[in-house]
Design a protein around this motif. Structure first.
Motif, PDB file in Angstrom:
ATOM      1  N   SER A   7       0.837  -1.201   0.000  1.00 31.37           N
ATOM      2  CA  SER A   7       0.000   0.000   0.000  1.00 31.37           C
ATOM      3  C   SER A   7       0.874   1.254   0.000  1.00 31.37           C
ATOM      4  O   SER A   7       2.008   1.230   0.483  1.00 31.37           O
ATOM      5  CB  SER A   7      -0.920   0.005   1.219  1.00 31.37           C
ATOM      6  N   PRO A   9       0.680   3.941   1.966  1.00 37.19           N
ATOM      7  CA  PRO A   9       1.163   4.303   3.311  1.00 37.19           C
ATOM      8  C   PRO A   9       2.301   3.406   3.802  1.00 37.19           C
ATOM      9  O   PRO A   9       3.250   3.881   4.418  1.00 37.19           O
ATOM     10  CB  PRO A   9      -0.079   4.139   4.199  1.00 37.19           C
ATOM     11  N   GLU A  12       5.594   4.409   2.052  1.00 40.95           N
ATOM     12  CA  GLU A  12       6.194   5.584   2.695  1.00 40.95           C
ATOM     13  C   GLU A  12       6.891   5.198   3.993  1.00 40.95           C
ATOM     14  O   GLU A  12       7.993   5.664   4.277  1.00 40.95           O
ATOM     15  CB  GLU A  12       5.125   6.640   2.967  1.00 40.95           C
ATOM     16  N   CYS A  13       6.249   4.355   4.774  1.00 36.37           N
ATOM     17  CA  CYS A  13       6.821   3.888   6.038  1.00 36.37           C
ATOM     18  C   CYS A  13       8.128   3.131   5.794  1.00 36.37           C
ATOM     19  O   CYS A  13       9.108   3.316   6.518  1.00 36.37           O
ATOM     20  CB  CYS A  13       5.809   3.013   6.769  1.00 36.37           C
ATOM     21  N   ASP A 103      -0.292  -3.840   4.211  1.00 34.47           N
ATOM     22  CA  ASP A 103      -0.716  -2.491   4.572  1.00 34.47           C
ATOM     23  C   ASP A 103      -0.412  -2.247   6.044  1.00 34.47           C
ATOM     24  O   ASP A 103      -0.156  -3.176   6.809  1.00 34.47           O
ATOM     25  CB  ASP A 103      -2.222  -2.346   4.321  1.00 34.47           C
ATOM     26  N   LEU A 104      -0.460  -0.987   6.424  1.00 35.27           N
ATOM     27  CA  LEU A 104      -0.361  -0.621   7.830  1.00 35.27           C
ATOM     28  C   LEU A 104      -1.740  -0.775   8.462  1.00 35.27           C
ATOM     29  O   LEU A 104      -2.757  -0.559   7.790  1.00 35.27           O
ATOM     30  CB  LEU A 104       0.104   0.829   7.969  1.00 35.27           C
ATOM     31  N   HIS A 106      -5.041   0.257  10.240  1.00 37.43           N
ATOM     32  CA  HIS A 106      -5.765   1.533  10.300  1.00 37.43           C
ATOM     33  C   HIS A 106      -7.190   1.277  10.766  1.00 37.43           C
ATOM     34  O   HIS A 106      -7.705   0.169  10.652  1.00 37.43           O
ATOM     35  CB  HIS A 106      -5.749   2.233   8.945  1.00 37.43           C
TER      36      HIS A 106
END
Length: 112
Positions: A7, A9, A12-13, A103-104, A106
């Protein structure tokens, strides 16, 4: 590394994280097949779906553990695992066929 499974996000992480940094992630597995005949009862369909998820999640969970990560939760209803692993483990996991998205975690928001 299969970048289409990561994903935005999480991407970016990963850019900010170091190789040994621990991450909390959600692993979405491939969609489950439709279970049961139309006449099958709700309880039977739920049991079959849980069993199918367990079979599908096992090789992914085994890989995570072999890498040194851990499973911190699972959701059979949407076919996902909550895991903890280091950044350097992500490429190996993203290459698994059963994994469709990383994904992170959320918060889930209700549709209005």
């Amino acid at each position: 590394m299969s970048t289409e499974k990561i994903s935005p996000p999480l991407s970016e992480c990963l850019q900010r994280a170091e190789g040994d940094d621990w991450l909390e992630l959600i692993v979405e597995l491939a969609a489950q097949d439709d279970i049961g005949a139309p006449a099958a009862g709700r309880a039977a369909k739920i049991a079959a779906r849980k069993e199918q998820f367990a079979r599908q999640a096992k090789p992914v969970a085994d890989q995570i553990r072999r890498l040194g990560g851990e499973i911190t939760g699972e959701a059979w209803i949407n076919g996902s695992l909550r895991i903890r692993l280091t950044k350097k483990m992500v490429p190996v996991l993203s290459d698994q066929d059963q994994v469709v998205r990383l994904d992170l975690p959320h918060a889930i928001q209700a549709d209005v």
